[in-house]
Design an enzyme around this catalytic site. Sequence first.
Site, PDB file in Angstrom:
ATOM      1  N   GLY A  28       0.163 -38.503  16.656  1.00  0.00           N
ATOM      2  CA  GLY A  28       0.764 -39.341  17.595  1.00  0.00           C
ATOM      3  C   GLY A  28       1.168 -38.852  18.926  1.00  0.00           C
ATOM      4  O   GLY A  28       1.439 -39.811  19.823  1.00  0.00           O
ATOM      5  N   ARG A  86      13.562 -36.365   4.065  1.00  0.00           N
ATOM      6  CA  ARG A  86      12.416 -35.411   3.667  1.00  0.00           C
ATOM      7  C   ARG A  86      12.748 -34.481   2.766  1.00  0.00           C
ATOM      8  O   ARG A  86      13.831 -33.777   2.797  1.00  0.00           O
ATOM      9  CB  ARG A  86      12.034 -34.610   5.099  1.00  0.00           C
ATOM     10  CG  ARG A  86      10.798 -33.556   4.722  1.00  0.00           C
ATOM     11  CD  ARG A  86      10.681 -32.614   5.846  1.00  0.00           C
ATOM     12  NE  ARG A  86       9.869 -33.587   7.127  1.00  0.00           N
ATOM     13  CZ  ARG A  86      10.075 -32.909   8.240  1.00  0.00           C
ATOM     14  NH1 ARG A  86      10.692 -31.771   8.617  1.00  0.00           N
ATOM     15  NH2 ARG A  86       9.383 -33.639   9.331  1.00  0.00           N
ATOM     16  N   CYS A  89       1.924 -32.970  14.266  1.00  0.00           N
ATOM     17  CA  CYS A  89       1.914 -32.890  12.900  1.00  0.00           C
ATOM     18  C   CYS A  89       0.813 -33.274  12.320  1.00  0.00           C
ATOM     19  O   CYS A  89       0.879 -32.900  10.979  1.00  0.00           O
ATOM     20  CB  CYS A  89       3.222 -33.672  12.673  1.00  0.00           C
ATOM     21  SG  CYS A  89       4.662 -33.725  13.616  1.00  0.00           S
ATOM     22  N   GLY A  90      -0.017 -34.147  12.772  1.00  0.00           N
ATOM     23  CA  GLY A  90      -1.215 -34.358  12.087  1.00  0.00           C
ATOM     24  C   GLY A  90      -2.312 -33.292  12.263  1.00  0.00           C
ATOM     25  O   GLY A  90      -3.662 -33.485  11.855  1.00  0.00           O
ATOM     26  N   ARG A 122      14.497 -21.858  15.385  1.00  0.00           N
ATOM     27  CA  ARG A 122      13.582 -22.962  15.442  1.00  0.00           C
ATOM     28  C   ARG A 122      13.077 -23.128  14.193  1.00  0.00           C
ATOM     29  O   ARG A 122      13.381 -22.421  13.102  1.00  0.00           O
ATOM     30  CB  ARG A 122      12.312 -22.609  16.437  1.00  0.00           C
ATOM     31  CG  ARG A 122      11.757 -23.753  17.089  1.00  0.00           C
ATOM     32  CD  ARG A 122      12.536 -24.585  17.771  1.00  0.00           C
ATOM     33  NE  ARG A 122      11.571 -25.496  18.728  1.00  0.00           N
ATOM     34  CZ  ARG A 122      11.182 -26.618  18.341  1.00  0.00           C
ATOM     35  NH1 ARG A 122      11.591 -27.197  17.184  1.00  0.00           N
ATOM     36  NH2 ARG A 122      10.510 -27.520  19.253  1.00  0.00           N
ATOM     37  N   LYS A 123      12.160 -24.323  13.949  1.00  0.00           N
ATOM     38  CA  LYS A 123      11.832 -24.527  12.642  1.00  0.00           C
ATOM     39  C   LYS A 123      10.761 -23.302  12.160  1.00  0.00           C
ATOM     40  O   LYS A 123      10.342 -22.511  13.027  1.00  0.00           O
ATOM     41  CB  LYS A 123      10.870 -25.854  12.677  1.00  0.00           C
ATOM     42  CG  LYS A 123       9.373 -25.573  13.415  1.00  0.00           C
ATOM     43  CD  LYS A 123       8.556 -26.974  13.264  1.00  0.00           C
ATOM     44  CE  LYS A 123       8.139 -27.326  12.006  1.00  0.00           C
ATOM     45  NZ  LYS A 123       7.012 -28.485  12.406  1.00  0.00           N
TER      46      LYS A 123
END
Length: 588
Positions: free
Chosen positions: A509, A139, A514-515, A253-254
């Site tokens: 999913g 990424r 994430c989508g 965290r992110k």
Amino acid sequence: AAPPQNRASVISATEKVPEKKPRDVAAKAVATAPPPPMQGESAPPQVDAERLVPRVAKNEEGFWELKKEFQASLNPAEKIKLGAEPMKLFTEMRIKDLAEQGFAEVDKTKEGKDDIDVRLKWMGLFHRRKRTPGRFMMRLKIPNGIVTAKQTAYLASVIAKYGADGCADITTRQNYQLRGILLEDVPEIMKGFEEHGLSAIQSGMDNVRNGVGSPLAGIDPEEILDTIPYNIALNDYINNNKKGNLDITNLPRKWNVAVVGTHDLYEHPHINDLAYMPATKDGVLGFNILVGGFFSQKRCAEAIPMDAWVPSDDVVPLCKAVLEAFRDLGSRANRQKARMMWLIDEIGLEAFREEVAKRMPTGTIPRAGTDMVDPTWKRRSYFGVNKQKQAGLNFVGVLVPVGRLQADDMFEFARVAEEYGSGELRMTVEQNFIIPNVPDDKVEAFLADPLFKKFTPFPSNLSANLVSCTGSQFCGVALIETKNRALDITAQLEASLDVPTPVRMHWTGCPNTCGQVQVADIGFMGAAARDENKKPCEGVDIFLGGRIGSDSHLGECVKKGVPVSQLVPVVEELLMTHFGATRKAVAA
Ligand code: SRM
Ligand code: SF4
């Protein structure tokens, strides 16, 4: 170009869509709303002083480590970080040793496995152990989603080497991910990255994700401001000009950041941990600050106004102050409760604001200014040919179905960007390309180029807005296959229905989302389901009512566990009930 659309009104005109109500945050983020009433500037935050003691300290090597007294109850990822500093794979080039040893050798030990499956994510390398063992997704960070044709062609050459195992994706953070990478090749790829001004460091795990900005920055006649310089400055700070920023590689965290430049809010400010909203104060250009937006399995929260404004010169210092407050104070026990909003909730918005102010160069932050975003704006489509602010030039939005690219596609996009444009490509959070700087006299030839038979600039109302996360083809946590299924089901819907208006359908999913199903008109989230014989099968939870733009609002789950094999009639019904779709006449 397609006519301007007001996607918000599409759904708000219907009755059956879930009522607009704030989720689990007290204050709702409306970009243009005046800031909520706050305590006075000098009011002391009501937080136990002990809670505001920083939990990390800089060690002799310059890395930020958890202090001993805070190491008692840690989540597994924190333990791995304590075990060995992940950034050393990069700063000390340990990656070279790993590549020399080879995947099989490294994978023999527990430490090696932790490097492979966890620590390499600090370098943007995600081992896909469950789906394609031995191969990595890489990424990148592409600030504001802007790449050159040369960079794209180089990335194409990287994946071309892997044949059928190699491909790339445009992500929901207007970024590139490459697939099929072998550990042994990483040092060579990193050399290529350096030569092409690219970087993948600090793009995974507890790091800052790709900075999102307007895909039309600098070329849009209607823009408020150009987000590119801000996102570049932020990225240069975040990865220390590609050398690694040790101050912020051990976050709890992110963490996501976006800079808004348009009334359209293409940048999705409400779902970022930090969002800069254009605003003036005393005639000075700057940004109002939103904080805490995020999605996760356990909780989804929209960003809330911090009642703070920074002049445009202070974009980086503010980001640094917010990140350092999060790094110092964020909880590291339960990983599902470690995103920045949990910290804001725990200590309160005003105390959080104080902690950020303390970390600014002046020790203060002005209260919110006057928002420049027009809340009545109708969001425009960027597809097709559109006039730029520069006379005689055009940008062309092109559909990349669910963001998936093969090496040949990337070579071709690089070619057309050079041949008809200025050699620049832009990515969008809907996983599409925009090709800018096409002169008027080249538009016709551009549109006639064979590439645009496969990637249309004039997509239909359903496919134009289709977004999908990676899904089970590569992602180990996926509950269902997404990208191919999203395309297949959309094709079936288009065959049976006339859909008069753009409908934003998003697929994701698993509940990590994430989508971004919660921002979609109709969202599909992978879920366990049972078929007509009560056998377990792939299914989805269906979300409705997500809104983007100034009237942003997260959609909610309206149907659970629908087997994907039974999905088409269910979605047909939704499209007919809520979006004015009608059945196509059947040929006699
Ligand atoms: Fe994501 C984890 C893919 C955008 C929320 N995400 C993952 C992993 C790394 C899981 C894994 O190890 O397999 C996925 C990699 C799959 C693969 O092979 O591609 C993954 N996320 C993606 C991408 C590629 C989806 C896409 O197809 O576009 C997006 C990459 C963006 C980028 O360029 O950096 C991506 N992920 C998002 C977004 C959307 C956004 O940022 O607007 C979200 C929701 C917003 C947010 O984060 O607040 C998102 N991803 C997550 C989460 C849940 C975070 C949480 O707080 O719990 C995880 C799981 C985690 O971090 O533990 C996750
Ligand atoms: Fe993987 Fe789930 Fe993210 Fe999709 S939503 S990419 S399945 S983690």
